[in-house]
Design a protein around this motif. Sequence first.
Motif, PDB file in Angstrom:
ATOM      1  N   MET A   1      10.735  -6.818 -10.432  1.00  0.00           N
ATOM      2  CA  MET A   1       9.898  -5.618 -10.347  1.00  0.00           C
ATOM      3  C   MET A   1       8.446  -6.019 -10.141  1.00  0.00           C
ATOM      4  O   MET A   1       7.948  -6.917 -10.822  1.00  0.00           O
ATOM      5  CB  MET A   1      10.014  -4.793 -11.617  1.00  0.00           C
ATOM      6  N   HIS A   2       7.802  -5.328  -9.184  1.00  0.00           N
ATOM      7  CA  HIS A   2       6.387  -5.562  -8.904  1.00  0.00           C
ATOM      8  C   HIS A   2       5.670  -4.220  -8.821  1.00  0.00           C
ATOM      9  O   HIS A   2       6.152  -3.309  -8.135  1.00  0.00           O
ATOM     10  CB  HIS A   2       6.197  -6.306  -7.579  1.00  0.00           C
ATOM     11  N   HIS A   3       4.530  -4.114  -9.490  1.00  0.00           N
ATOM     12  CA  HIS A   3       3.695  -2.918  -9.366  1.00  0.00           C
ATOM     13  C   HIS A   3       3.044  -2.959  -7.990  1.00  0.00           C
ATOM     14  O   HIS A   3       2.397  -3.942  -7.637  1.00  0.00           O
ATOM     15  CB  HIS A   3       2.614  -2.870 -10.446  1.00  0.00           C
ATOM     16  N   ILE A   4       3.220  -1.897  -7.217  1.00  0.00           N
ATOM     17  CA  ILE A   4       2.564  -1.824  -5.912  1.00  0.00           C
ATOM     18  C   ILE A   4       1.487  -0.734  -5.909  1.00  0.00           C
ATOM     19  O   ILE A   4       0.729  -0.618  -4.959  1.00  0.00           O
ATOM     20  CB  ILE A   4       3.579  -1.611  -4.767  1.00  0.00           C
ATOM     21  N   ALA A   5       1.445   0.046  -6.968  1.00  0.00           N
ATOM     22  CA  ALA A   5       0.403   1.049  -7.212  1.00  0.00           C
ATOM     23  C   ALA A   5       0.479   1.406  -8.693  1.00  0.00           C
ATOM     24  O   ALA A   5       1.395   0.966  -9.390  1.00  0.00           O
ATOM     25  CB  ALA A   5       0.630   2.284  -6.341  1.00  0.00           C
ATOM     26  N   ASP A   6      -0.460   2.198  -9.163  1.00  0.00           N
ATOM     27  CA  ASP A   6      -0.463   2.571 -10.577  1.00  0.00           C
ATOM     28  C   ASP A   6       0.829   3.242 -11.005  1.00  0.00           C
ATOM     29  O   ASP A   6       1.306   3.053 -12.111  1.00  0.00           O
ATOM     30  CB  ASP A   6      -1.636   3.505 -10.892  1.00  0.00           C
ATOM     31  N   ASN A   7       1.414   4.036 -10.115  1.00  0.00           N
ATOM     32  CA  ASN A   7       2.615   4.795 -10.486  1.00  0.00           C
ATOM     33  C   ASN A   7       3.847   4.386  -9.684  1.00  0.00           C
ATOM     34  O   ASN A   7       4.822   5.121  -9.639  1.00  0.00           O
ATOM     35  CB  ASN A   7       2.355   6.291 -10.307  1.00  0.00           C
ATOM     36  N   ALA A   8       3.806   3.225  -9.039  1.00  0.00           N
ATOM     37  CA  ALA A   8       4.929   2.825  -8.185  1.00  0.00           C
ATOM     38  C   ALA A   8       5.337   1.373  -8.445  1.00  0.00           C
ATOM     39  O   ALA A   8       4.490   0.490  -8.596  1.00  0.00           O
ATOM     40  CB  ALA A   8       4.565   2.993  -6.717  1.00  0.00           C
ATOM     41  N   LEU A   9       6.649   1.165  -8.498  1.00  0.00           N
ATOM     42  CA  LEU A   9       7.220  -0.166  -8.669  1.00  0.00           C
ATOM     43  C   LEU A   9       8.133  -0.482  -7.488  1.00  0.00           C
ATOM     44  O   LEU A   9       8.874   0.389  -7.026  1.00  0.00           O
ATOM     45  CB  LEU A   9       8.061  -0.234  -9.941  1.00  0.00           C
ATOM     46  N   LEU A  10       8.094  -1.708  -7.039  1.00  0.00           N
ATOM     47  CA  LEU A  10       9.049  -2.185  -6.056  1.00  0.00           C
ATOM     48  C   LEU A  10      10.165  -2.875  -6.837  1.00  0.00           C
ATOM     49  O   LEU A  10       9.927  -3.852  -7.540  1.00  0.00           O
ATOM     50  CB  LEU A  10       8.389  -3.161  -5.082  1.00  0.00           C
ATOM     51  N   ILE A  11      11.380  -2.330  -6.745  1.00  0.00           N
ATOM     52  CA  ILE A  11      12.525  -2.834  -7.499  1.00  0.00           C
ATOM     53  C   ILE A  11      13.409  -3.606  -6.535  1.00  0.00           C
ATOM     54  O   ILE A  11      13.720  -3.130  -5.437  1.00  0.00           O
ATOM     55  CB  ILE A  11      13.350  -1.681  -8.114  1.00  0.00           C
ATOM     56  N   GLY A  12      13.839  -4.782  -6.948  1.00  0.00           N
ATOM     57  CA  GLY A  12      14.702  -5.578  -6.095  1.00  0.00           C
ATOM     58  C   GLY A  12      15.597  -6.483  -6.905  1.00  0.00           C
ATOM     59  O   GLY A  12      15.605  -6.454  -8.131  1.00  0.00           O
ATOM     60  N   ASN A  13      16.363  -7.275  -6.177  1.00  0.00           N
ATOM     61  CA  ASN A  13      17.182  -8.309  -6.809  1.00  0.00           C
ATOM     62  C   ASN A  13      16.638  -9.653  -6.356  1.00  0.00           C
ATOM     63  O   ASN A  13      15.562  -9.720  -5.766  1.00  0.00           O
ATOM     64  CB  ASN A  13      18.662  -8.113  -6.460  1.00  0.00           C
ATOM     65  N   VAL A  14      17.368 -10.722  -6.607  1.00  0.00           N
ATOM     66  CA  VAL A  14      16.858 -12.039  -6.244  1.00  0.00           C
ATOM     67  C   VAL A  14      16.824 -12.253  -4.744  1.00  0.00           C
ATOM     68  O   VAL A  14      16.173 -13.176  -4.260  1.00  0.00           O
ATOM     69  CB  VAL A  14      17.678 -13.165  -6.918  1.00  0.00           C
ATOM     70  N   PHE A  15      17.501 -11.396  -3.970  1.00  0.00           N
ATOM     71  CA  PHE A  15      17.571 -11.577  -2.534  1.00  0.00           C
ATOM     72  C   PHE A  15      16.533 -10.767  -1.776  1.00  0.00           C
ATOM     73  O   PHE A  15      15.971 -11.244  -0.788  1.00  0.00           O
ATOM     74  CB  PHE A  15      18.966 -11.220  -2.009  1.00  0.00           C
ATOM     75  N   SER A  16      16.284  -9.526  -2.204  1.00  0.00           N
ATOM     76  CA  SER A  16      15.369  -8.675  -1.441  1.00  0.00           C
ATOM     77  C   SER A  16      14.968  -7.441  -2.234  1.00  0.00           C
ATOM     78  O   SER A  16      15.622  -7.089  -3.216  1.00  0.00           O
ATOM     79  CB  SER A  16      16.052  -8.224  -0.138  1.00  0.00           C
ATOM     80  N   PRO A  17      13.906  -6.761  -1.776  1.00  0.00           N
ATOM     81  CA  PRO A  17      13.574  -5.470  -2.382  1.00  0.00           C
ATOM     82  C   PRO A  17      14.675  -4.466  -2.108  1.00  0.00           C
ATOM     83  O   PRO A  17      15.366  -4.540  -1.078  1.00  0.00           O
ATOM     84  CB  PRO A  17      12.300  -5.049  -1.658  1.00  0.00           C
ATOM     85  N   VAL A  18      14.880  -3.526  -3.033  1.00  0.00           N
ATOM     86  CA  VAL A  18      15.952  -2.542  -2.872  1.00  0.00           C
ATOM     87  C   VAL A  18      15.378  -1.134  -2.714  1.00  0.00           C
ATOM     88  O   VAL A  18      15.781  -0.396  -1.832  1.00  0.00           O
ATOM     89  CB  VAL A  18      16.933  -2.596  -4.066  1.00  0.00           C
ATOM     90  N   PHE A  19      14.429  -0.750  -3.581  1.00  0.00           N
ATOM     91  CA  PHE A  19      13.829   0.577  -3.438  1.00  0.00           C
ATOM     92  C   PHE A  19      12.489   0.640  -4.160  1.00  0.00           C
ATOM     93  O   PHE A  19      12.166  -0.210  -4.960  1.00  0.00           O
ATOM     94  CB  PHE A  19      14.770   1.696  -3.906  1.00  0.00           C
TER      95      PHE A  19
END
Length: 160
Positions: free
Chosen positions: A138-156
């Motif tokens: 998980m990475h914060h991409i904005a104050d209210n948004a997270l980039l969720i992924g697995n070890v292979f790629s971002p998912v949503f």
Amino acid sequence: MKTKIKILAGFLLIVLLAALFAVFYWYVQSEKESESSFTCSGNVHFLLRDDYSFSGTVKLAFMNDHRGLLAYSGTLSKEDKDVAKLLRINYFDVKVESNNYFQISNFDIKKNINDTLKDEDFNHLIFDLSSGPRRLEMHHIADNALLIGNVFSPVFICLK
């Protein structure tokens, strides 16, 4: 008389310091809880194997008791024809591995009465329960948004 005033002043100073410590401790604890617990959701369109796709909403939540959930609500389609409704919640344990990586395990799936997707298809297409713990990134991409992924790629992208 001066002795009583000094004792009273000392007592009031101790009470004031204890109150300040209590407020500081409460603030630190509430900051820790707000960082470790969150709820977010995202509208998704996943392209799956065997020409299937899933369109709907995925909700992700981490609670302070080291538990979490993934809730799926949407439609499974094959070649643009709706095949089944998916309404499930996947509860799990959460373990922090590092700042952006989390391990999820001990899955407990709850199926809504209106969910028409076969369990085998859910395991095959959406969430394979035969493997062990999973790793989320998980990475914060904005104050209210997270980039969720697995070890292979971002998912949503998940919005708080």
